[in-house]
Design a protein around this motif. Structure first.
Motif, mmCIF file in Angstrom:
data_model
loop_
_atom_site.group_PDB
_atom_site.id
_atom_site.type_symbol
_atom_site.label_atom_id
_atom_site.label_comp_id
_atom_site.label_asym_id
_atom_site.label_seq_id
_atom_site.Cartn_x
_atom_site.Cartn_y
_atom_site.Cartn_z
ATOM 1 N N TYR A 15 0.810 -1.208 0.000
ATOM 2 C CA TYR A 15 0.000 0.000 0.000
ATOM 3 C C TYR A 15 0.854 1.273 0.000
ATOM 4 N N VAL A 16 0.260 2.356 -0.516
ATOM 5 C CA VAL A 16 0.775 3.712 -0.296
ATOM 6 C C VAL A 16 -0.330 4.486 0.412
ATOM 7 N N PHE A 17 0.016 5.140 1.517
ATOM 8 C CA PHE A 17 -0.951 5.909 2.282
ATOM 9 C C PHE A 17 -0.498 7.353 2.423
ATOM 10 N N SER A 18 -1.403 8.290 2.217
ATOM 11 C CA SER A 18 -1.121 9.684 2.517
ATOM 12 C C SER A 18 -1.123 9.885 4.032
ATOM 13 N N SER A 19 -0.534 10.965 4.483
ATOM 14 C CA SER A 19 -0.385 11.165 5.930
ATOM 15 C C SER A 19 -1.727 11.199 6.656
ATOM 16 N N GLU A 20 -2.773 11.722 5.995
ATOM 17 C CA GLU A 20 -4.073 11.829 6.661
ATOM 18 C C GLU A 20 -4.769 10.483 6.832
ATOM 19 N N PHE A 21 -4.274 9.453 6.172
ATOM 20 C CA PHE A 21 -4.914 8.141 6.254
ATOM 21 C C PHE A 21 -4.880 7.581 7.679
ATOM 22 N N THR A 22 -3.799 7.837 8.400
ATOM 23 C CA THR A 22 -3.631 7.263 9.739
ATOM 24 C C THR A 22 -4.811 7.601 10.644
ATOM 25 N N ALA A 23 -5.274 8.845 10.595
ATOM 26 C CA ALA A 23 -6.376 9.272 11.464
ATOM 27 C C ALA A 23 -7.698 8.607 11.089
ATOM 28 N N LEU A 24 -7.803 8.074 9.873
ATOM 29 C CA LEU A 24 -9.038 7.434 9.426
ATOM 30 C C LEU A 24 -9.127 5.974 9.848
ATOM 31 N N LEU A 25 -8.017 5.421 10.326
ATOM 32 C CA LEU A 25 -8.005 4.027 10.754
ATOM 33 C C LEU A 25 -8.750 3.843 12.072
ATOM 34 N N PRO A 26 -9.393 2.697 12.257
ATOM 35 C CA PRO A 26 -10.059 2.444 13.547
ATOM 36 C C PRO A 26 -9.032 2.141 14.638
ATOM 37 N N ASP A 27 -9.353 2.496 15.871
ATOM 38 C CA ASP A 27 -8.477 2.134 16.987
ATOM 39 C C ASP A 27 -8.478 0.626 17.201
ATOM 40 N N ARG A 28 -9.606 0.006 16.885
ATOM 41 C CA ARG A 28 -9.731 -1.453 16.921
ATOM 42 C C ARG A 28 -10.570 -1.875 15.716
ATOM 43 N N GLY A 29 -10.280 -3.045 15.205
ATOM 44 C CA GLY A 29 -11.106 -3.545 14.109
ATOM 45 C C GLY A 29 -10.366 -3.630 12.791
ATOM 46 N N ASP A 30 -11.133 -3.841 11.738
ATOM 47 C CA ASP A 30 -10.591 -4.124 10.415
ATOM 48 C C ASP A 30 -10.817 -2.941 9.476
ATOM 49 N N HIS A 31 -9.739 -2.315 9.020
ATOM 50 C CA HIS A 31 -9.844 -1.161 8.129
ATOM 51 C C HIS A 31 -10.410 -1.527 6.759
ATOM 52 N N GLU A 32 -10.290 -2.799 6.365
ATOM 53 C CA GLU A 32 -10.803 -3.189 5.058
ATOM 54 C C GLU A 32 -12.324 -3.257 5.045
ATOM 55 N N ARG A 33 -12.924 -3.243 6.234
ATOM 56 C CA ARG A 33 -14.389 -3.234 6.317
ATOM 57 C C ARG A 33 -14.930 -1.870 6.719
ATOM 58 N N THR A 34 -14.056 -0.979 7.091
ATOM 59 C CA THR A 34 -14.501 0.345 7.548
ATOM 60 C C THR A 34 -13.863 1.460 6.725
ATOM 61 N N THR A 35 -12.565 1.639 6.866
ATOM 62 C CA THR A 35 -11.875 2.761 6.222
ATOM 63 C C THR A 35 -11.874 2.643 4.706
ATOM 64 N N PHE A 36 -11.500 1.492 4.181
ATOM 65 C CA PHE A 36 -11.402 1.332 2.727
ATOM 66 C C PHE A 36 -12.744 1.562 2.010
ATOM 67 N N PRO A 37 -13.861 0.954 2.474
ATOM 68 C CA PRO A 37 -15.138 1.210 1.782
ATOM 69 C C PRO A 37 -15.527 2.688 1.785
ATOM 70 N N GLY A 38 -15.255 3.389 2.894
ATOM 71 C CA GLY A 38 -15.567 4.818 2.948
ATOM 72 C C GLY A 38 -14.763 5.618 1.939
ATOM 73 N N LEU A 39 -13.482 5.283 1.802
ATOM 74 C CA LEU A 39 -12.634 5.965 0.826
ATOM 75 C C LEU A 39 -13.079 5.640 -0.601
ATOM 76 N N ALA A 40 -13.492 4.396 -0.829
ATOM 77 C CA ALA A 40 -13.940 4.001 -2.169
ATOM 78 C C ALA A 40 -15.189 4.791 -2.574
ATOM 79 N N ARG A 41 -16.097 4.997 -1.635
ATOM 80 C CA ARG A 41 -17.329 5.722 -1.949
ATOM 81 C C ARG A 41 -17.060 7.171 -2.328
ATOM 82 N N THR A 42 -15.974 7.740 -1.827
ATOM 83 C CA THR A 42 -15.641 9.137 -2.123
ATOM 84 C C THR A 42 -14.506 9.254 -3.140
ATOM 85 N N GLN A 43 -14.194 8.137 -3.804
ATOM 86 C CA GLN A 43 -13.183 8.081 -4.869
ATOM 87 C C GLN A 43 -11.815 8.569 -4.395
ATOM 88 N N ARG A 44 -11.471 8.175 -3.168
ATOM 89 C CA ARG A 44 -10.147 8.500 -2.633
ATOM 90 C C ARG A 44 -9.280 7.253 -2.451
#
Length: 245
Positions: A181-210
């Protein structure tokens, strides 16, 4: 000529190396999955990864440890490493997204982009090209995409149901997440403190074309080391490369 994307090229990375590697037993009975050696190289998977990251301009890596962390840490202390390495161990299970966020918190430059890779990936392709792809699309996160070979032989038929051909281990018709992966610096804050980012963070970014997908260039080597069969195949592929090279 000045590279317009040089300022956005990461020099830091997180390697996720905490998996138990149950499908690689007995190799993982006494070592974590990234410490399993590729037959014929004398170097564990993590060693190949760190060498590749350094070749691609990474100067600092944070390795997220878990299962038998002390074995990996001991190897790192004795190895001649091509970059600076820090290890972190979760005090309690945080899930894939939480673990990634915890490790990213130990990167030296919180305001800069970063790479991440799963600790069981053996690959070689240009991370510099992937970082440029990421910057051109102004993405928050970019996934490397691979087209693995199907482990079975395929059968082709015509429209009448007659078999016309047999194809041994053909490429999959689908692209998959290659675990790099390549992540921009702001990506870190979008990660969950617990849980799976592929079910939370990634789908949200996909919906906004980021969220972008970088196809690994044709001919570049990629393999996930999940089973003993993968180790055998990797060894064969390495031998074939040396013969043709």
């Amino acid at each position: 000529m000045t590279d317009p994307h040089a300022h956005a090229r990461p020099t830091q990375a997180v390697v996720l190396a905490g998996g138990q590697g149950t499908r690689l037993r007995p190799y993982t009975d006494d070592r974590p999955k990234p410490m399993v050696e590729i037959p014929g190289t004398g170097v564990p998977i993590i060693g190949h990864q760190l060498a590749w990251l350094a070749e691609e301009g990474v100067t600092d890596a944070v390795i997220s440890c878990g299962h038998l962390a002390e074995v990996l840490q001991e190897w790192l202390e004795s190895a001649d490493l091509p970059l600076r390495v820090t290890t972190v161990v979760e005090k309690e299970p945080l899930g894939r997204g939480g673990g990634l966020k915890y490790a990213a918190g130990h990167l030296p430059h919180a305001d800069r982009p970063w790479y991440a890779t799963n600790g069981d990936i053996w690959t070689r392709f240009s991370l510099r090209e992937m970082a440029a792809f990421h910057a051109e699309r102004d993405a928050t996160a970019t996934l490397a995409l691979a087209r693995p070979r199907i482990p079975w032989g395929a059968v082709e038929t015509d429209r009448f149901g007659h078999i016309t051909d047999f194809i041994e281990a053909p490429p999959s018709p689908f692209l998959i997440n290659a675990g790099v992966y390549v992540f921009s610096s702001e990506f870190t804050a979008l990660l969950p403190d617990r849980g799976d980012h592929e079910r939370t963070t990634f789908p949200g970014l996909a919906r906004t074309q980021r969220l972008a997908g970088f196809p690994i260039p044709q001919g570049a080597y990629w393999r996930a080391i999940d089973t003993a069969k993968d180790l055998t195949e990797a060894s064969k592929e390495l031998a074939a490369t040396r013969t043709t090279g």
